[in-house]
Scaffold this active site. Structure first.
Site, PDB file in Angstrom:
ATOM      1  N   GLU A  10       2.143  -5.702  -2.582  1.00 46.80           N
ATOM      2  CA  GLU A  10       2.395  -5.102  -1.337  1.00 46.80           C
ATOM      3  C   GLU A  10       2.720  -5.986  -0.021  1.00 46.80           C
ATOM      4  OE1 GLU A  10      -0.303  -1.855  -0.813  1.00 46.80           O
ATOM      5  OE2 GLU A  10       0.537  -1.426   1.063  1.00 46.80           O
ATOM      6  N   ASP A  56      -4.768   1.319   9.614  1.00 51.06           N
ATOM      7  CA  ASP A  56      -5.303   0.112   9.430  1.00 51.06           C
ATOM      8  C   ASP A  56      -6.725  -0.305  10.085  1.00 51.06           C
ATOM      9  OD1 ASP A  56      -3.681  -1.151   7.149  1.00 51.06           O
ATOM     10  OD2 ASP A  56      -2.181  -1.236   8.751  1.00 51.06           O
TER      11      ASP A  56
END
Lengths: 392, 255
Positions: B46, B57
């Site tokens: 990924e 994140d």
């Protein structure tokens, strides 16, 4: 055309809900709780009592006679600077914390730019006895230090955010991250008409009281509606609150004033007049961004307008032409800040000083209603430093 | 069937667990990133496209994205960087926030991903309600769609989300942002079970999986794991050899 929110949380082509799956459940729960509460007489009565007893509403409409002479038109100021804690932000936070209580949430978080929303959230959380955490960009912690002290005095924990541009947009990111992690017991009190649905609609509904009062007060004071309604726009909550009182009055011009920043091609915060469509903080709106879709760093001397996006309802108003948008620069806002202080004895926040600056520059005719969204105590150090720089 | 799904099914039917490490494009530098794309332990990789406001994140990946942007690598440069890497090695998936896609246009963005040899797409801030048109463009360009399921997703939502998957289902193990955690959330297995009810596609656990022990534990119920922050932290702080050693440890733990 007047933007009305649809089932997907859209105002025309703007708005919506662009968030991680982890938040979808919480936003759905919030939407249901909000819709039920807002439709229910009990909640509205309790809120109205709080707005009177805690916030001090209605705030006055003020006939600014000496400023009017300077502008060459009659200027009426809607005095949100006289609301408890010094700005319109408290209208929203009292309502949202009341809602949070109703939802059984036991912890309050918020983002803040200038610190006014943080102070207003801390105030409401203290009133209801709930713990409160406020995320604030490190740059803003520096330039709005007075408000940091106020939040801490009110029992809130202020967390400086150093990511990205260390300003409001980064504080929103951090608040959303906290919310994703603690969504089960925490309510996120978003401070402007931005973010994923239902936030823009909740905040706008809670700020509508500004426009409702102002319209009624205008009719009482001058026997007619204003020709033009003017307010500063960062995320845009005070402007939406004021504008919503006049959506159906086609003859009333609605004008939003964005941060022109340094002017002349320099950095700014004018997302509507200079931005492009994009998705930030959970909604599609107009944004400052580059060709790659990276969000640009906004700039304004006023921390509250230092934001690269704007509420979707404003984007829709601009798109439909119901409201128009202009900008005023840092320098113009500083001048206007001084003008209002000298002519009326009112020290405004730097945010609404942008709206005053527009009046001084554009010299509109007729009766002007201006949203004085907050007071300027928080900005005195910033202004002093800017005046000193200007002298050197 | 997408190329990604076909490959993951072959791994699964061989009785192996699936390992998908996450790398931030261009981190710690272009050459090291490109070299890591060839790693043999991974079944797919990924690749995070740098974004200015990565709200899903945690600090490690957010800092990596800031570093990439500071090095002049925006999301479109990141796609070019992957496209310029030698072909072969594990299949590559792109993870990007929605705004860069919206900015360029959904169809053009998918076309560029496909041209760069990328096989799948993960968009963490695009809920299923807003995904229709992008999924269609992704399908046209042969990109596998990898949606996320959260611990708070209702059974009804899990069903709806899983039905859109054409690569694998990304089961978010815990509430919160990407990052290293002391232990695997007890919710991990429950999310996986919820996905199993809804789909026969591979289910991978991600977010908060950071050690070989956690990978082993997660893979006891899931078909495999996605490991992001722990990988990116090593890439940023220790460099290529440390990342490769870590990949070997994870592979060994997964069997």
């Amino acid at each position: 055309m007047i933007p009305k929110v649809d089932k997907l949380g859209r105002y025309g082509e703007f708005g919506g809900r662009y968030v991680p799956e982890a938040l979808m459940g919480a936003l759905g729960e919030l939407e249901t709780a909000w819709t039920d509460a807002w439709a229910e007489g009990g909640f509205r009565t309790e809120l109205n009592d709080l707005l009177a007893a805690v916030v001090g509403r209605p705030t006055p409409l003020y006939d600014a006679k000496r400023l009017s002479e300077r502008v060459g038109a009659r200027v009426l100021l809607k005095r949100e600077d006289l609301a408890h804690s010094g700005a319109h932000k408290i209208n929203n936070t009292v309502g949202q914390v009341l809602l949070a209580k109703r939802m059984g949430k036991t912890r309050i978080i918020a983002e803040t730019g200038a610190g006014q929303h943080g102070v207003a959230t801390a105030t409401a959380a203290a009133y209801f006895g709930l713990p409160c955490v406020v995320f604030m960009g490190a740059v803003d912690v520096e330039r709005q230090h007075l408000n940091v002290v106020r939040m801490e005095l009110l029992g809130a924990q202020v967390i400086p955010v150093t990511a990205g541009s260390s300003t409001l947009k980064d504080a929103v990111n951090e608040a959303l991250r906290d919310w994703v992690t603690n969504v089960e017991d925490t309510h996120y009190v978003l401070g402007s008409v931005v973010g994923p649905h239902p936030y823009p609609e909740i905040v706008a509904s809670l700020q509508e009281v500004i426009g409702e009062e102002a319209r009624r007060q205008c009719l009482q004071m001058i026997g007619e509606l204003p020709d033009e309604v003017v307010a500063c726009v960062g995320g845009g909550s005070n402007a939406i609150g004021l504008f919503r009182g006049f959506y159906d009055d086609d003859e009333v011009r609605l004008v939003g004033i964005e941060a022109g920043g340094e002017g002349g091609g320099g950095p700014h915060g004018a997302s509507i007049t200079k931005g492009t469509p994009g998705v930030l903080h959970g909604a599609r709106s107009l944004l400052l961004q580059d060709d790659d879709g990276l969000i640009a760093h906004a700039h304004s001397i006023s921390a509250g307008l230092d934001y690269p996006g704007v509420g979707p309802e404003h984007a829709a108003l601009a798109h439909s032409g119901r409201a128009t948008y202009e900008s005023a620069t840092d320098a113009e806002a500083l001048d206007a800040f001084g003008v209002l202080a000298e002519t009326e004895g009112i020290i405004p926040a730097l945010e609404p000083a942008h709206a005053i600056a527009y009046l001084l520059r554009s010299k509109p005719k007729g009766n002007i209603l201006l949203g004085l969204s907050g007071r300027g105590d928080k900005d005195v150090e910033t202004v002093a430093a800017a005046l000193l720089r200007a002298k050197q | 069937m997408t190329a990604l799904l076909e490959h993951l099914e072959s791994v699964r039917s061989a009785g192996r667990k699936i390992f998908v490490p996450y790398l931030m494009a261009g981190v710690p530098d272009r050459d090291t990133f490109t070299a890591l794309l060839a790693c043999e332990e991974a079944d797919a990789i990924e690749v995070g496209l740098p974004f200015s406001d990565p709200l899903m994140d945690g600090p490690v990946i957010a800092a990596a994205g800031e570093r990439a942007i500071a090095d002049g690598i925006g999301p479109l440069d990141a796609i070019d960087l992957v496209g310029a890497a030698p072909k072969g090695g594990p299949l590559r998936l792109a993870m990007t926030y929605y705004n860069p896609i919206h900015r360029l246009g959904e169809e053009e963005f998918c076309r560029r991903l496909a041209d760069a040899g990328i096989s799948g797409l993960i968009v963490p801030d695009l809920p299923v309600e807003e995904s229709d048109s992008l999924m269609e463009h992704a399908g046209t360009h042969g990109l596998a769609w990898v949606p996320l399921v959260a611990p708070t997703s209702s059974a009804e939502r899990v069903k709806k989300i899983a039905a859109t998957a054409t690569g694998f289902v990304y089961a978010v193990s815990t509430m919160g942002v990407t990052g290293v955690r002391e232990s695997l959330s007890e919710r991990s297995s429950r999310v996986v079970e919820a996905c199993r009810v809804a789909t026969d596609l591979p289910v991978l656990v991600g977010i908060g999986v950071s050690t070989p022990e956690q990978a082993f534990e997660a893979a006891s119920t899931a078909d495999g794991v996605v490991i992001g922050s722990a990988t990116v932290k090593r890439a940023m702080e220790e460099g290529r050899a440390a990342v490769e050693t870590f990949f070997k440890e994870i592979r060994a733990a997964l069997g």
